[in-house]
Design an enzyme around this catalytic site. Structure first.
Site, PDB file in Angstrom:
ATOM      1  N   CYS A   4      30.043  22.035  47.786  1.00  0.00           N
ATOM      2  CA  CYS A   4      29.524  21.949  46.494  1.00  0.00           C
ATOM      3  C   CYS A   4      28.877  20.371  46.448  1.00  0.00           C
ATOM      4  O   CYS A   4      29.383  19.564  46.241  1.00  0.00           O
ATOM      5  CB  CYS A   4      30.620  21.812  45.259  1.00  0.00           C
ATOM      6  SG  CYS A   4      29.826  21.815  43.871  1.00  0.00           S
ATOM      7  N   CYS A  61      28.971  18.953  42.286  1.00  0.00           N
ATOM      8  CA  CYS A  61      30.532  18.008  42.106  1.00  0.00           C
ATOM      9  C   CYS A  61      31.437  18.353  43.028  1.00  0.00           C
ATOM     10  O   CYS A  61      31.466  17.774  44.067  1.00  0.00           O
ATOM     11  CB  CYS A  61      30.732  18.443  40.429  1.00  0.00           C
ATOM     12  SG  CYS A  61      30.623  20.054  40.055  1.00  0.00           S
ATOM     13  N   SER A  62      32.127  19.545  42.612  1.00  0.00           N
ATOM     14  CA  SER A  62      33.177  20.059  43.649  1.00  0.00           C
ATOM     15  C   SER A  62      33.765  21.299  43.447  1.00  0.00           C
ATOM     16  O   SER A  62      35.069  21.278  43.393  1.00  0.00           O
ATOM     17  CB  SER A  62      34.262  18.865  43.814  1.00  0.00           C
ATOM     18  OG  SER A  62      34.640  18.372  42.486  1.00  0.00           O
ATOM     19  N   CYS A  63      32.755  22.071  42.833  1.00  0.00           N
ATOM     20  CA  CYS A  63      33.315  23.547  42.606  1.00  0.00           C
ATOM     21  C   CYS A  63      33.861  23.963  43.706  1.00  0.00           C
ATOM     22  O   CYS A  63      33.529  23.759  45.012  1.00  0.00           O
ATOM     23  CB  CYS A  63      31.980  24.447  42.258  1.00  0.00           C
ATOM     24  SG  CYS A  63      31.010  23.866  40.882  1.00  0.00           S
TER      25      CYS A  63
END
Lengths: 111, 200
Positions: free
Chosen positions: B105, B108-110
């Site tokens: 991702c 962000c950090s999906c």
């Protein structure tokens, strides 16, 4: 002698802290995580709105959960669920409570 | 008696900010403490890569399930009772001898929480988020994976709406293993694409 198993950690030259498998290293991180998920489930903001804001915080490589918390403060104040002043006042109230509550008693806010 | 033993230790700044937020939201009745506890309990202890491993093992052993996973991964994963909390769509991407899939991702950090739990530290780092896109083969090499030139590497950038689950290749010599035994072989890294499943 027990065999020591080594693990490859991505970017070990960049990350100083060893990877910890537990998702949270401090309780406040878990609380901040849960509040964001809960508010989203109550439709107080969409996850796309969250990701858009969180992406801005994550553009620089700060601490993940501190970014999460800053984003949560932004989302809650932007949606007028609380105000910046209110959060600042409550934080001072909690500080005072920790300073004045004797050891062994549960810290609560005098309301 | 030292003064600092009379009172509580001051929590770190973020902990006080979380308390302030929680108090403000509780006062307005916007959060339910029991619901918060349940969310923490779920993600700290119950949801993790073992969920995704069950999906992968079934995809390996049940062709009809694999077909459902290809057609509608969100529904196929929900057959196990695993559902995304943010209403996101799941897409299963299959590794084959010709293709290796890698998930990142960049924003962000999906991450597919419902099948993998919360992301590991490296997944959240800017080093991984940028390098996976710029130099996927180099990224795989950092994880000790060497993908031959003739094998395509596909990088999937997750979003708030779409999350990917890599279906790794079933290792050779596992014909005798049942679904449960196969699930035990499937690692988190193999379902992100930074690892492969090895035979026992």
């Amino acid at each position: 002698m027990p065999r020591i198993r080594s693990r490859l950690i991505y970017g070990s030259r960049i990350l100083s802290a060893p990877e910890i498998d537990a998702p949270f290293s401090e309780p406040w991180q878990a609380q901040a995580f849960a509040m964001a998920v809960h508010l989203n489930e109550k439709s107080l903001f969409t996850w796309s709105e969250w990701a858009e804001a969180f992406g801005r915080y994550r553009a620089s490589d700060g601490d993940y959960w501190e970014d999460w918390l800053a984003c949560l403060e932004e989302m809650t104040t932007r949606q007028q669920l609380c105000s910046v002043d209110q959060l600042s006042q409550l934080k001072s109230d909690w500080e005072a409570a920790y300073e004045t509550t004797p050891h062994g008693q549960v810290v609560t806010l005098a309301r | 008696m030292p003064h600092d033993h009379d009172h509580h230790d001051m929590p770190p700044d973020p902990a006080l900010r979380v308390k302030a937020l929680e108090t403000a939201l509780l006062d307005k009745g916007l959060v339910d403490p029991d619901a918060l506890d349940l969310i923490v309990e779920t993600y700290a202890h119950k949801v993790g890569p073992q969920n995704g491993a069950q999906v992968v093992a079934r995809a390996w052993t049940d062709p009809a399930y694999l077909e459902r996973l290809r057609t509608d991964a969100t529904a196929a994963i929900a057959e196990f009772g695993f559902g995304g909390r943010q209403g996101e769509h799941m897409v299963a991407v299959e590794n084959t001898p010709e293709v290796h899939n890698l998930v990142v991702c960049t924003l962000c950090s999906c991450y597919p929480w419902s099948v993998l739990g919360l992301p590991p530290v490296w997944y959240k780092s800017s080093a991984y988020r940028s390098k996976a896109v710029i130099d996927p083969r180099g990224t795989l090499a950092d994880f000790g994976l060497s993908v031959p030139k003739e094998r395509e590497v596909r990088v999937w950038d997750s979003t708030a709406e779409i999350r990917y689950l890599v279906i790794p290749q079933r290792p050779e010599g596992t014909d005798d293993l049942d679904e449960t035994a196969l699930a035990a072989l499937v690692t988190r890294e193999s379902m992100i694409g930074t690892g492969e499943v090895k035979a026992p």
